[in-house]
Design a protein around this motif. Sequence first.
Motif, mmCIF file in Angstrom:
data_model
loop_
_atom_site.group_PDB
_atom_site.id
_atom_site.type_symbol
_atom_site.label_atom_id
_atom_site.label_comp_id
_atom_site.label_asym_id
_atom_site.label_seq_id
_atom_site.Cartn_x
_atom_site.Cartn_y
_atom_site.Cartn_z
ATOM 1 N N ILE A 9 59.554 20.319 -7.739
ATOM 2 C CA ILE A 9 58.430 21.264 -7.601
ATOM 3 C C ILE A 9 57.502 20.806 -6.483
ATOM 4 O O ILE A 9 57.104 19.646 -6.443
ATOM 5 N N GLY A 10 57.161 21.722 -5.573
ATOM 6 C CA GLY A 10 56.321 21.364 -4.422
ATOM 7 C C GLY A 10 57.123 20.468 -3.495
ATOM 8 O O GLY A 10 56.684 19.390 -3.112
ATOM 9 N N CYS A 11 58.309 20.958 -3.126
ATOM 10 C CA CYS A 11 59.311 20.111 -2.439
ATOM 11 C C CYS A 11 58.927 19.779 -1.012
ATOM 12 O O CYS A 11 59.573 18.940 -0.382
ATOM 13 N N GLY A 12 57.889 20.447 -0.457
ATOM 14 C CA GLY A 12 57.488 20.139 0.916
ATOM 15 C C GLY A 12 58.630 20.395 1.879
ATOM 16 O O GLY A 12 59.310 21.431 1.807
ATOM 17 N N THR A 13 58.887 19.442 2.769
ATOM 18 C CA THR A 13 59.915 19.639 3.795
ATOM 19 C C THR A 13 61.323 19.305 3.297
ATOM 20 O O THR A 13 62.266 19.317 4.071
ATOM 21 N N GLY A 14 61.452 18.956 2.021
ATOM 22 C CA GLY A 14 62.785 18.839 1.419
ATOM 23 C C GLY A 14 63.458 17.481 1.515
ATOM 24 O O GLY A 14 64.631 17.342 1.133
ATOM 25 N N THR A 15 62.736 16.465 1.981
ATOM 26 C CA THR A 15 63.364 15.151 2.147
ATOM 27 C C THR A 15 63.874 14.602 0.811
ATOM 28 O O THR A 15 65.011 14.133 0.700
ATOM 29 N N GLN A 16 63.002 14.670 -0.196
ATOM 30 C CA GLN A 16 63.391 14.133 -1.516
ATOM 31 C C GLN A 16 64.516 14.964 -2.127
ATOM 32 O O GLN A 16 65.459 14.417 -2.712
ATOM 33 N N ALA A 17 64.446 16.282 -1.947
ATOM 34 C CA ALA A 17 65.492 17.164 -2.488
ATOM 35 C C ALA A 17 66.848 16.808 -1.869
ATOM 36 O O ALA A 17 67.867 16.729 -2.570
ATOM 37 N N ALA A 18 66.860 16.566 -0.557
ATOM 38 C CA ALA A 18 68.123 16.252 0.126
ATOM 39 C C ALA A 18 68.709 14.941 -0.403
ATOM 40 O O ALA A 18 69.925 14.846 -0.662
ATOM 41 N N LEU A 19 67.853 13.933 -0.602
ATOM 42 C CA LEU A 19 68.350 12.645 -1.109
ATOM 43 C C LEU A 19 68.829 12.769 -2.554
ATOM 44 O O LEU A 19 69.816 12.141 -2.955
ATOM 45 N N MET A 20 68.127 13.591 -3.339
ATOM 46 C CA MET A 20 68.550 13.756 -4.736
ATOM 47 C C MET A 20 69.868 14.514 -4.813
ATOM 48 O O MET A 20 70.716 14.229 -5.661
ATOM 49 N N ALA A 21 70.071 15.461 -3.896
ATOM 50 C CA ALA A 21 71.322 16.245 -3.901
ATOM 51 C C ALA A 21 72.518 15.319 -3.731
ATOM 52 O O ALA A 21 73.584 15.534 -4.328
ATOM 53 N N ASP A 22 72.331 14.289 -2.912
ATOM 54 C CA ASP A 22 73.391 13.311 -2.708
ATOM 55 C C ASP A 22 73.667 12.550 -4.007
ATOM 56 O O ASP A 22 74.812 12.336 -4.405
ATOM 57 N N ASP A 50 58.630 25.533 -3.224
ATOM 58 C CA ASP A 50 57.312 25.297 -2.615
ATOM 59 C C ASP A 50 56.613 26.636 -2.420
ATOM 60 O O ASP A 50 57.261 27.663 -2.193
ATOM 61 N N VAL A 51 55.297 26.600 -2.507
ATOM 62 C CA VAL A 51 54.517 27.835 -2.392
ATOM 63 C C VAL A 51 54.348 28.263 -0.931
ATOM 64 O O VAL A 51 54.131 29.439 -0.651
ATOM 65 N N ASN A 52 54.446 27.304 -0.012
ATOM 66 C CA ASN A 52 54.119 27.636 1.370
ATOM 67 C C ASN A 52 55.375 28.016 2.169
ATOM 68 O O ASN A 52 56.336 27.246 2.214
ATOM 69 N N PRO A 53 55.360 29.182 2.818
ATOM 70 C CA PRO A 53 56.560 29.651 3.529
ATOM 71 C C PRO A 53 56.987 28.732 4.670
ATOM 72 O O PRO A 53 58.188 28.613 4.959
ATOM 73 N N ASN A 54 56.027 28.058 5.320
ATOM 74 C CA ASN A 54 56.408 27.140 6.410
ATOM 75 C C ASN A 54 57.150 25.930 5.868
ATOM 76 O O ASN A 54 58.097 25.425 6.471
ATOM 77 N N GLY A 63 76.200 18.449 -1.112
ATOM 78 C CA GLY A 63 75.999 18.982 -2.458
ATOM 79 C C GLY A 63 75.298 20.319 -2.498
ATOM 80 O O GLY A 63 74.971 20.912 -1.479
ATOM 81 N N SER A 64 75.063 20.751 -3.725
ATOM 82 C CA SER A 64 74.492 22.067 -3.951
ATOM 83 C C SER A 64 72.973 21.987 -3.929
ATOM 84 O O SER A 64 72.359 21.320 -4.760
ATOM 85 N N ILE A 65 72.358 22.664 -2.975
ATOM 86 C CA ILE A 65 70.904 22.585 -2.842
ATOM 87 C C ILE A 65 70.345 23.945 -2.436
ATOM 88 O O ILE A 65 70.853 24.584 -1.527
ATOM 89 N N THR A 66 69.318 24.365 -3.164
ATOM 90 C CA THR A 66 68.710 25.681 -2.928
ATOM 91 C C THR A 66 67.205 25.482 -2.791
ATOM 92 O O THR A 66 66.609 24.736 -3.571
ATOM 93 N N ILE A 67 66.614 26.153 -1.812
ATOM 94 C CA ILE A 67 65.158 26.068 -1.630
ATOM 95 C C ILE A 67 64.567 27.460 -1.884
ATOM 96 O O ILE A 67 65.016 28.456 -1.309
ATOM 97 N N VAL A 68 63.555 27.481 -2.749
ATOM 98 C CA VAL A 68 62.986 28.742 -3.211
ATOM 99 C C VAL A 68 61.485 28.745 -2.943
ATOM 100 O O VAL A 68 60.833 27.715 -3.117
ATOM 101 N N GLN A 69 60.956 29.899 -2.523
ATOM 102 C CA GLN A 69 59.496 29.994 -2.414
ATOM 103 C C GLN A 69 58.927 30.460 -3.749
ATOM 104 O O GLN A 69 59.424 31.422 -4.350
ATOM 105 N N GLY A 70 57.913 29.776 -4.243
ATOM 106 C CA GLY A 70 57.321 30.168 -5.517
ATOM 107 C C GLY A 70 56.146 29.276 -5.846
ATOM 108 O O GLY A 70 55.889 28.282 -5.164
ATOM 109 N N ASP A 71 55.466 29.664 -6.896
ATOM 110 C CA ASP A 71 54.261 28.944 -7.318
ATOM 111 C C ASP A 71 54.552 28.141 -8.579
ATOM 112 O O ASP A 71 55.149 28.677 -9.522
#
Length: 208
Positions: free
Chosen positions: A50-63, A75-79, A93-101
Motif C-alpha cells: 500500500i502506497g507503493c511509490g515508485t515500486g522499488t519494494q514491490a519489484a524486490l518482493m515480486a522476486d 498508490d493514490v498518485n498517478p505519477n 514474477g507477477s506484479i500489478t500496479i493499481v491507482q487507488g486510495d
Amino acid sequence: MHNTSGHAGIGFPRIYDALVFALTRGQETAYRRAIIDITGIGAGAHVLDIGCGTGTQAALMADRVQPGGSVTGLDVNPNMVAAARRKTCRATGSITIVQGDCTALPFADRRFDVVTVTTVLHMLPEADQPTGLTEAKRVLEPGGRLLLIDYAGDAAGRRHLSARHGRHGRFDLHRLRVSVAAMGMSGIEAGELGWLGLSYIAAHRQRD
Ligand SMILES: C[S@@+](CC[C@H](N)C(=O)[O-])C[C@H]1O[C@@H](n2cnc3c(N)ncnc32)[C@H](O)[C@@H]1O
C-alpha cells in the motif's frame, strides 16, 4: 492533484527516488531487504504494498514470492503509479500496479497473505489513519501478516534527521499499536528497523 478522497500523495517520483538514494547512501536494496525480511514472505505469497511509490519494494518482493506468488502495488498518485509501472514492467514474477486510495481499497476481502505499508501512514490525516488500518486488515486473509513501517517515538529523541523533519516528526507509529490490537490483530511485534530512523509494527490477522 487530488483524487475524490482528497489525498494527493506524492507526485514527484524522480526526486523521490533520488531522495531515497541519498538517504540510504546508495544502499536502497539493503534497506528494502530489511523490510522484506520482516514480512517473512516466500514462494507463493500474495502481497499488497500500500502506497507503493515508485515500486522499488514491490519489484524486490515480486522476486521473493516466486514461484507462484504475486505482488500488487497501490498508490493514490498517478505519477507514482506511472513510475512504478515503468520500474516493475521488467521485474520477475507477477506484479500489478493499481491507482487507488488506501482508505477505500479496490480489492475484495481476504485477498492477500501479506500487506505492507511503508512510510505511508504519516501522510494520512490523523482521522483517516484508523480507516487505512481497517482497510489493510479487511483485505488480509485470516492468519495473514500486516507490516507497518514508519516514524515512531519521541521526535526530540530521534537521531536520524529525516525522522524529525516536518510531518515525519509529528507522527508516532507506536500510537497506532492500540488500534492495531483493537481491530483483531494478534502476535503484535514492534521494533526499530535500523534504517532511516524508522520503526515497525507487525501483526497477524486473527483466524475466525
Ligand atoms: C513516502 S512515500 C513511500 C513510498 C513507498 N512505500 C516507499 O517505501 O518508497 C508515500 C507514498 O504513499 C502514497 N500515498 C499517500 N497517501 C496515500 C493514500 N491515501 N492512498 C494511497 N497511497 C497514498 C504517496 O503517493 C507516496 O507514493
